[in-house]
Design a protein around this motif. Sequence first.
Motif, PDB file in Angstrom:
ATOM      1  N   ASP A  87      54.629  43.651  35.839  1.00 21.72           N
ATOM      2  CA  ASP A  87      54.210  44.962  36.347  1.00 21.72           C
ATOM      3  C   ASP A  87      52.766  44.943  36.868  1.00 21.72           C
ATOM      4  O   ASP A  87      52.341  45.897  37.529  1.00 21.72           O
ATOM      5  CB  ASP A  87      54.401  46.045  35.293  1.00 21.72           C
ATOM      6  CG  ASP A  87      53.660  45.758  34.000  1.00 21.72           C
ATOM      7  OD1 ASP A  87      53.515  44.568  33.650  1.00 21.72           O
ATOM      8  OD2 ASP A  87      53.221  46.710  33.339  1.00 21.72           O
ATOM      9  N   SER A  91      50.798  47.441  39.523  1.00 20.96           N
ATOM     10  CA  SER A  91      49.608  48.217  39.177  1.00 20.96           C
ATOM     11  C   SER A  91      48.361  47.734  39.902  1.00 20.96           C
ATOM     12  O   SER A  91      47.446  48.509  40.138  1.00 20.96           O
ATOM     13  CB  SER A  91      49.388  48.187  37.662  1.00 20.96           C
ATOM     14  OG  SER A  91      49.235  46.857  37.217  1.00 20.96           O
ATOM     15  N   ASP A  92      48.317  46.448  40.273  1.00 18.54           N
ATOM     16  CA  ASP A  92      47.103  45.895  40.883  1.00 18.54           C
ATOM     17  C   ASP A  92      47.476  44.784  41.857  1.00 18.54           C
ATOM     18  O   ASP A  92      47.149  43.611  41.632  1.00 18.54           O
ATOM     19  CB  ASP A  92      46.195  45.364  39.754  1.00 18.54           C
ATOM     20  CG  ASP A  92      44.779  45.062  40.247  1.00 18.54           C
ATOM     21  OD1 ASP A  92      44.457  45.396  41.406  1.00 18.54           O
ATOM     22  OD2 ASP A  92      44.012  44.478  39.467  1.00 18.54           O
TER      23      ASP A  92
END
Lengths: 124, 370
Positions: A87, A91-92
Amino acid sequence: MYPEDLMYTENHEWIRVEGDVATVGISDYAQNELGDIVFVELPEVDEDFGQGDAMGVVESVKAVSDIYMPVGGTIVEANEDVLDAPDLVNSDPYGEGWLVKVRFSDESEMDSLMNAEDYQATLE
Amino acid sequence: MADLENLKKTPLLETHRKYGGKIIDFGGWALPVQFEGIIEEHKAVRNAAGLFDVSHMGEVRVVGPDALAYVDYLLTNDLSRIEDNQIIYSPMCYPDGGTVDDLLVYRVSGEEFLMVVNAANAAKDYQWIVDNADDFDVEITDESPDTAQMALQGPRAEDILATVADVDPAEIPFFRFRDGVDIGGEKALVSRTGYTGEDGFEIYCAPGVAPAVWETLMAAGKDMGLKPTGLGARDTLRFEACLPLYGQELGPDISPLEAKLNFAVKLDAGDFIGRDALVEAKEAGLAKRLVGFEMEDRGVPRTGYPIYDAEDNEVGHVSSGSYSPTLEKNIGLGFVPTDRIKWGTRLQIGVRNRKLNAVVTKIPFYKREG
């Protein structure tokens, strides 16, 4: 959303060039289209790839998506953190969610990549 | 963006857009695959509640003096087991024991049944139901275009519905229904059913009032963790609960016995289409059977991936596979020969060019407490 210091491919990978090494990831658009990423498969260090070769896989809950080499070269590092926490790619995507670092062999291959503005234009 | 022009639309399409739904082509229907994200929505249904638009489902009403006898003849389950206002799950088979569809039957009375069928099969099912009715005094109506359906699912579903319905939902037991329930001024049929492995309700109403009912429920659930939920989460939820998906766990080449639906196949309760073939197959021994497995190596099993035994022989295929948001593991369902179904049996799943280790586990993967 599309950092200006990066270059982009039609397949929604990005690269950041530092010396003769390029860091590769997928764009914010790509992570958003895929949705929750639950699995990442990356190549081994020292593996060689040509420009455009499939070098890894990103899987979301619903989709399996190949990742292609923006430039040819040799893998010098694969991001172990995204294997354990896929993930991070959501997220980044331009930071902790990077995928591999590649020592590229032919700088002229960069000519086929897009800058942020041109990439953004392909998404509209 | 998917081209939505030629897709069938539910009465809630504009509502989904308003809530940020990501609309996709889902078997010819424009429906939201997700709103906030599949995993978030999945967890909302396990921990609080989610609201799904399932208006694409088909509804076929069978009415007449022979309705009970006919529906019982069409379906593998025993329709004499249910009373008025009760529901039963059943596969519907071809004469060879392959599966036409799986569905819910709502008994309005001994002379009136409502069959709720899968969207992708609705036209085929209607034709099948009409074609087999020659010897029965029944009238068959496809009510799909006149029916919207929502599913309110999750541990808070009862509390949410209680705030806006004129009937106490606690008085509707599992697999029972109540017609004419008032939800915020609109009439609906409410059943305690679902496809997520959680407690919850399915709500049927006229298409014109569906957006109002949706908004009433969303407002009622605002402080109880209710989220709009898409078909992506619906699939991961039903998969963890091992509720079969037609086309994956069921199909013309898969009998309900192979799909492990024995509880809904009553071979000793009178004749039905496919009974002889199923009796014969059971006596001869099933060729394949559904198993659950858990990945030991890193990798996500997907529909259609080959299954190998420990000696590298290809023995079957994956019917459904996914990362499980509840278990936080990669798990799958698949069909293998019946000598490979014991828990602990070693399997390998062909993922791209590799064979990854997996082990047969108990199913369902997820079962709610209580």
